[in-house]
Motif scaffolding. Sequence first.
Motif, PDB file in Angstrom:
ATOM      1  N   PHE A 187     -17.012 -13.692   8.319  1.00 41.82           N
ATOM      2  CA  PHE A 187     -15.601 -13.782   7.944  1.00 41.82           C
ATOM      3  C   PHE A 187     -14.847 -12.542   8.439  1.00 41.82           C
ATOM      4  O   PHE A 187     -13.778 -12.644   9.044  1.00 41.82           O
ATOM      5  N   CYS A 188     -15.419 -11.364   8.196  1.00 40.25           N
ATOM      6  CA  CYS A 188     -14.761 -10.114   8.603  1.00 40.25           C
ATOM      7  C   CYS A 188     -14.641 -10.031  10.125  1.00 40.25           C
ATOM      8  O   CYS A 188     -13.611  -9.569  10.645  1.00 40.25           O
ATOM      9  N   GLN A 189     -15.667 -10.494  10.830  1.00 41.05           N
ATOM     10  CA  GLN A 189     -15.608 -10.473  12.300  1.00 41.05           C
ATOM     11  C   GLN A 189     -14.514 -11.413  12.813  1.00 41.05           C
ATOM     12  O   GLN A 189     -13.731 -11.055  13.694  1.00 41.05           O
ATOM     13  N   LEU A 190     -14.463 -12.629  12.233  1.00 40.38           N
ATOM     14  CA  LEU A 190     -13.473 -13.623  12.661  1.00 40.38           C
ATOM     15  C   LEU A 190     -12.046 -13.115  12.477  1.00 40.38           C
ATOM     16  O   LEU A 190     -11.174 -13.349  13.309  1.00 40.38           O
ATOM     17  N   LEU A 191     -11.817 -12.442  11.336  1.00 42.96           N
ATOM     18  CA  LEU A 191     -10.469 -11.974  11.029  1.00 42.96           C
ATOM     19  C   LEU A 191     -10.233 -10.534  11.493  1.00 42.96           C
ATOM     20  O   LEU A 191      -9.177  -9.965  11.246  1.00 42.96           O
ATOM     21  N   ARG A 192     -11.259  -9.982  12.166  1.00 40.40           N
ATOM     22  CA  ARG A 192     -11.177  -8.601  12.686  1.00 40.40           C
ATOM     23  C   ARG A 192     -10.834  -7.608  11.575  1.00 40.40           C
ATOM     24  O   ARG A 192      -9.916  -6.791  11.688  1.00 40.40           O
ATOM     25  N   ARG A 211     -12.956  -0.822   4.717  1.00 42.03           N
ATOM     26  CA  ARG A 211     -11.581  -0.317   4.456  1.00 42.03           C
ATOM     27  C   ARG A 211     -11.225  -0.530   2.993  1.00 42.03           C
ATOM     28  O   ARG A 211     -11.471  -1.589   2.418  1.00 42.03           O
ATOM     29  N   ARG A 212     -10.595   0.497   2.400  1.00 33.42           N
ATOM     30  CA  ARG A 212     -10.151   0.371   1.007  1.00 33.42           C
ATOM     31  C   ARG A 212      -8.655   0.102   0.965  1.00 33.42           C
ATOM     32  O   ARG A 212      -7.902   0.544   1.835  1.00 33.42           O
ATOM     33  N   PHE A 213      -8.251  -0.643  -0.056  1.00 35.51           N
ATOM     34  CA  PHE A 213      -6.825  -0.989  -0.167  1.00 35.51           C
ATOM     35  C   PHE A 213      -6.448  -1.093  -1.643  1.00 35.51           C
ATOM     36  O   PHE A 213      -7.313  -1.187  -2.523  1.00 35.51           O
ATOM     37  N   PHE A 215     -10.357 -22.767  14.244  1.00 32.44           N
ATOM     38  CA  PHE A 215      -8.984 -22.373  14.604  1.00 32.44           C
ATOM     39  C   PHE A 215      -8.981 -20.876  14.942  1.00 32.44           C
ATOM     40  O   PHE A 215      -8.339 -20.075  14.256  1.00 32.44           O
ATOM     41  N   PRO A 216      -9.699 -20.482  16.012  1.00 30.67           N
ATOM     42  CA  PRO A 216      -9.921 -19.042  16.267  1.00 30.67           C
ATOM     43  C   PRO A 216      -8.647 -18.263  16.547  1.00 30.67           C
ATOM     44  O   PRO A 216      -8.499 -17.125  16.090  1.00 30.67           O
ATOM     45  N   HIS A 217      -7.688 -18.858  17.285  1.00 27.12           N
ATOM     46  CA  HIS A 217      -6.453 -18.117  17.622  1.00 27.12           C
ATOM     47  C   HIS A 217      -5.641 -17.833  16.368  1.00 27.12           C
ATOM     48  O   HIS A 217      -5.059 -16.763  16.206  1.00 27.12           O
ATOM     49  N   ALA A 247      -5.044 -14.066  13.623  1.00 28.98           N
ATOM     50  CA  ALA A 247      -3.654 -13.627  13.406  1.00 28.98           C
ATOM     51  C   ALA A 247      -3.258 -13.638  11.923  1.00 28.98           C
ATOM     52  O   ALA A 247      -2.107 -13.390  11.577  1.00 28.98           O
ATOM     53  N   ILE A 248      -4.214 -13.940  11.022  1.00 29.63           N
ATOM     54  CA  ILE A 248      -3.879 -14.001   9.583  1.00 29.63           C
ATOM     55  C   ILE A 248      -3.608 -12.581   9.068  1.00 29.63           C
ATOM     56  O   ILE A 248      -4.477 -11.707   9.166  1.00 29.63           O
ATOM     57  N   PRO A 249      -2.420 -12.320   8.513  1.00 28.75           N
ATOM     58  CA  PRO A 249      -2.175 -10.985   7.930  1.00 28.75           C
ATOM     59  C   PRO A 249      -3.021 -10.844   6.653  1.00 28.75           C
ATOM     60  O   PRO A 249      -3.052 -11.754   5.834  1.00 28.75           O
ATOM     61  N   PRO A 250      -3.721  -9.713   6.491  1.00 28.19           N
ATOM     62  CA  PRO A 250      -4.640  -9.556   5.346  1.00 28.19           C
ATOM     63  C   PRO A 250      -3.982  -9.809   3.984  1.00 28.19           C
ATOM     64  O   PRO A 250      -4.627 -10.310   3.074  1.00 28.19           O
ATOM     65  N   GLU A 251      -2.663  -9.481   3.850  1.00 25.39           N
ATOM     66  CA  GLU A 251      -2.042  -9.664   2.520  1.00 25.39           C
ATOM     67  C   GLU A 251      -1.925 -11.130   2.117  1.00 25.39           C
ATOM     68  O   GLU A 251      -1.693 -11.440   0.956  1.00 25.39           O
TER      69      GLU A 251
END
Length: 549
Positions: free
Chosen positions: A261-266, A271-273, A359-361, A365-369
């Motif tokens: 999942f992390c690789q797909l969404l880069r 990372r902490r948030f 749906f790789p493209h 491009a999904i914003p993390p928020e």
Amino acid sequence: MVERKLLVLFGSQTGTAQDTAERIGREAKRRHFQCRVEALDSYDVANLINELLVIFVCATTGQGDPPDNMKMFWRFLFRKNLPPGSLCQLDYAVLGLGDSSYPKFNFVAKKLHKRLLQLGGNPLLPVALGDDQHDLGPDAVVDPWLLALWDKILALYPLPPGLEIISPDVRPPPKYTLHYLAEDSPYPNGGLLQPIAPRAVPSELHPFAARVVSNQRVTAESHFQDVRLIEFDVTGSGIMFSAGDVVMIQPQNCPEDVQQFCQLLRLDPDRRFVLKPTEPDASLPALLPQPCTIRHLVTHYLDISCVPRRSFFELLSYFSTNELEREKLQEFSSAQGQEELYSYCNRPRRTTLETLWDFPHTTCAIPPEYLLDLIPRIRPRAFSIASSMLAHPDRIQILVAVVRYKTQLSKPRRGLCSTWLASLNPEQGDFRVPLWVKKGGMKFPADPDTPVIMIGPGTGVAPFRAAIQERVAQGRRGNCLFFGCRQKSKDFYCQAEWEELVTKGFLTLFTAFSRDQEEKVYVQHRIQENQRLVWELLNSRNAHIYLAG
């Protein structure tokens, strides 16, 4: 000018009603309403007399029961002392979600609608009865009902001058904004399971991290079904339970899926948030520590193995930079595309993670928020407790059938919780499982002389194992068990235990091994063969009869 406020209240067991309530909330915001969406039990029901406009979305569970997160609301609303006209200023609508293969189809929605009417409420529309059995699912009823509802509501609360309905092409804002922290930020690390105060009884918000003591396969290695008897140590938790109660377990995603999942969404898993609500009166997700790592969010919170709903595709389409992918996502989120969505997602039980691969493209491009809007949280799973505190103090045992089955997809489908639990080998490390206990629906007789007849094929025998252990510890006889499975040599769980109790005179046992002979034999055949004994126990000794599985 009348204040344009709308409240959407939901009672949801599996998340479908919540998903629908959030859809209504998004549609309300497009129509410039101030809108709150809340679980019924999170809402202070005493305020209902002040509300002007409320939409209720509720599921029906079990045998016509309200979902867990509306039980307190339900009890309050049906109090005899509520004055008949107390909701006379309330305009309301009720949307029910149910399954017409059950006798009490949408019972909760029908009863709620009727009760609000008794209390003086003004229904905007007849109650809507969404049906899982429909080819297009509940949306076949929900879509047209919502169109009619917005017509009614806009007639009562017209759009403010100069404003128009926001186009569905405009991306809605996220519920939360996500702020990454600098590597050396002073924020302390949020732990997975915060230690709870010793006096607090474990609950969904404060589960107890129970150590896995043993994890034993109780079916033969050659048997197709892997069933486990798993034991947890709950020493010091304050947990108390009796036979018939249920343990709730909060599962987690496996490390391989989290990594994919992390690789797909880069995303960098380390990372902490921190999260901040977009709307001032909104609260943060109660089960997420602040600050949090991406790894923790994906492992413990986001249900990346669930089958995605229609709303997932609708939101995903806004992020798509690829025309072909966007068109497909829009089709899946349209009313006309529901049959195709069912064939793509529901029939093969395709997971959210697998869908993102397709749906790789769009995915990268999904914003993390938006992750918390896009993917629902992992829901706890319920298991009947299969042991008694009298026989095993400070321990909880469960019988778990490991879910694994084939669909048209090449990779077998696996149950999230059962696969995770089966993987925890206490000989290879100290494994902790977040859990808490809930009252179950089964109550065993208080009178020691009342016999019990228990019918529990397969893992349905779990609560009866707890009941038999409890009754034997109290010296009670009159325990009669009908147990069924496929083969005596392969899936006769707890055989030695049952046989010892039979020898000691504590248990009368009837077994049905369906595949051990040419003619299939099931528990109902054994009941029929022993009808005189069953009738004698019921008629002369007022036996209680229980069925599970």
